[in-house]
Design an enzyme around this catalytic site. Structure first.
Site, mmCIF file in Angstrom:
data_model
loop_
_atom_site.group_PDB
_atom_site.id
_atom_site.type_symbol
_atom_site.label_atom_id
_atom_site.label_comp_id
_atom_site.label_asym_id
_atom_site.label_seq_id
_atom_site.Cartn_x
_atom_site.Cartn_y
_atom_site.Cartn_z
ATOM 1 N N TYR A 135 90.351 86.069 -17.440
ATOM 2 C CA TYR A 135 90.636 84.012 -17.848
ATOM 3 C C TYR A 135 88.929 84.321 -17.311
ATOM 4 C CZ TYR A 135 95.466 83.079 -18.220
ATOM 5 O OH TYR A 135 97.107 83.691 -18.231
ATOM 6 N N ARG A 183 88.312 84.739 -20.711
ATOM 7 C CA ARG A 183 88.756 83.263 -21.696
ATOM 8 C C ARG A 183 88.154 82.158 -21.924
ATOM 9 N NH1 ARG A 183 94.766 83.077 -22.676
ATOM 10 N NH2 ARG A 183 94.469 82.026 -24.036
ATOM 11 N N GLN A 191 100.557 75.248 -28.370
ATOM 12 C CA GLN A 191 100.662 76.107 -28.080
ATOM 13 C C GLN A 191 99.100 76.670 -26.940
ATOM 14 O OE1 GLN A 191 103.717 78.976 -29.564
ATOM 15 N NE2 GLN A 191 103.189 77.895 -31.113
ATOM 16 N N ASN A 192 97.847 76.040 -27.281
ATOM 17 C CA ASN A 192 96.611 76.616 -27.539
ATOM 18 C C ASN A 192 95.934 75.554 -26.191
ATOM 19 O OD1 ASN A 192 97.224 77.919 -29.281
ATOM 20 N ND2 ASN A 192 95.459 77.418 -30.611
ATOM 21 N N ASP A 236 92.703 76.419 -25.053
ATOM 22 C CA ASP A 236 91.631 76.080 -25.800
ATOM 23 C C ASP A 236 90.873 74.824 -25.782
ATOM 24 O OD1 ASP A 236 91.749 77.503 -29.161
ATOM 25 O OD2 ASP A 236 91.850 74.920 -28.155
ATOM 26 N N HIS A 250 101.095 74.480 -23.424
ATOM 27 C CA HIS A 250 101.608 75.666 -22.554
ATOM 28 C C HIS A 250 100.222 75.690 -21.291
ATOM 29 C CE1 HIS A 250 103.348 78.996 -25.498
ATOM 30 N NE2 HIS A 250 104.255 77.568 -25.159
ATOM 31 N N CYS A 308 98.730 73.839 -1.922
ATOM 32 C CA CYS A 308 98.522 72.508 -1.631
ATOM 33 C C CYS A 308 98.343 71.757 -2.877
ATOM 34 C CB CYS A 308 97.275 72.110 -0.391
ATOM 35 S SG CYS A 308 96.289 72.587 -1.467
ATOM 36 N N CYS A 341 93.552 76.821 1.977
ATOM 37 C CA CYS A 341 95.000 76.287 2.899
ATOM 38 C C CYS A 341 96.343 77.830 2.920
ATOM 39 C CB CYS A 341 95.899 75.154 1.845
ATOM 40 S SG CYS A 341 95.432 76.230 0.013
ATOM 41 N N THR A 347 101.051 80.118 -35.996
ATOM 42 C CA THR A 347 101.699 80.620 -35.159
ATOM 43 C C THR A 347 102.475 81.799 -35.947
ATOM 44 O OG1 THR A 347 102.938 79.925 -33.155
ATOM 45 C CG2 THR A 347 103.780 78.869 -34.901
#
Ligand code: APR
Length: 242
Positions: free
Chosen positions: A63, A66, A97-98, A100, A115, A126, A145, A183
């Site tokens: 991630y 990205r 669905q992106n 970005d 998404h 928490c 936590c 898509t």
């Protein structure tokens, strides 16, 4: 394309569903196309609760990669055209669905992020949130936590945010025109939004065939950044002539 412009000109409500293809011309990979994420990565490893449980650092490395790519990406002519279309029709909803955030960056207002997004991370225990403007360093994954920070995206096997889904399904059900852009329509329930209203004029913009193509009233086999500006320009000219 003419049939689509005719339908848009007569529409009271327009619903648009977008996928990774609309951001391809902003330099961002798709998931299932050539060079797509799922060609070199395993979705269940990187985009599932079990994958995160198994190796959170691996998931965050992906991630963070990205997030860096998104930070350098700009909305393209396709994103901009959809923002313009929003101002040309009485009611407009864009469900993407992106993750970005490029639709909002292009000026789109009524955007539903089916998404989730990559602007923030949330603690699994928490619920505390942290900004992801420059990603999340591995030494900050664990939260004090006892929970872990995870991206605010919807992973495989997880439900979409209920309020976002209800608004998207409602808008799709009321639409006169449903436009599906970039898509592969492989992932549900998002792809199902295109079929919420059997009476709607259904159109697809995608250089390739998808699982929806056979149900479409019209399709434009072109890149989104090439087709959408033309469609919006023709609609605007049509409205000026009225
Ligand atoms: N313009 C329009 N469409 C394009 C373009 C372009 N320039 N380039 C590629 N496409 C099309 C491809 O032909 C393909 O049909 O975009 C589609 C991208 O499909 P996927 O890679 O499957 O992406 P998407 O449909 O958004 O995936 C849905 O799956 O992996 C999960 O959560 C992830 O939101 C994602 C979901």
């Amino acid at each position: 394309m003419d049939a689509l412009v005719d339908a848009l000109a007569a529409a009271k409500a327009v619903f648009v569903l977008t996928g990774a293809g609309i951001s391809a011309e902003s330099g961002l990979p798709t998931f299932r196309g050539a060079g797509g994420y799922w060609e070199s990565h395993r979705a269940e490893e990187l985009a599932s609760p079990a994958g995160f449980e198994r190796d959170p650092a691996l998931v965050w490395r992906w991630y963070n990669m990205r997030i860096r790519a998104y930070a350098g990406a700009k909305p393209n002519a396709g994103h901009v055209a959809l923002a313009q279309l929003e101002s040309l029709v009485p009611a407009f909803t864009l469900a993407t669905q992106n993750v970005d955030s490029l639709h909002a960056a292009a000026g789109s207002k009524n955007v539903l992020e089916l998404h989730g997004h990559l602007r923030e991370a949330r603690c699994t225990k928490c619920g505390a949130t942290v900004s992801l403007s420059s990603g999340l360093p591995e030494d900050r994954i664990e939260h004090g936590c006892g929970g872990r920070f995870r991206p605010q995206v919807v992973w495989f096997g997880e439900a979409l945010p209920a309020d976002v889904w209800q608004r998207a399904a409602g808008a799709a059900g009321r639409a006169d025109v449903v436009l599906v852009v970039g898509t592969s329509a492989n992932v549900y329930p998002a792809a199902g939004l295109a079929m919420q209203n059997e009476r709607a004029f259904l159109a697809e913009i995608n250089p390739d065939q998808t699982g929806l193509s056979s149900r479409c009233d019209a399709f434009v086999r072109e890149d989104a950044a090439a087709a959408l500006p033309l469609i919006v320009q023709r609609l605007a000219e049509r409205q000026l002539r009225r």
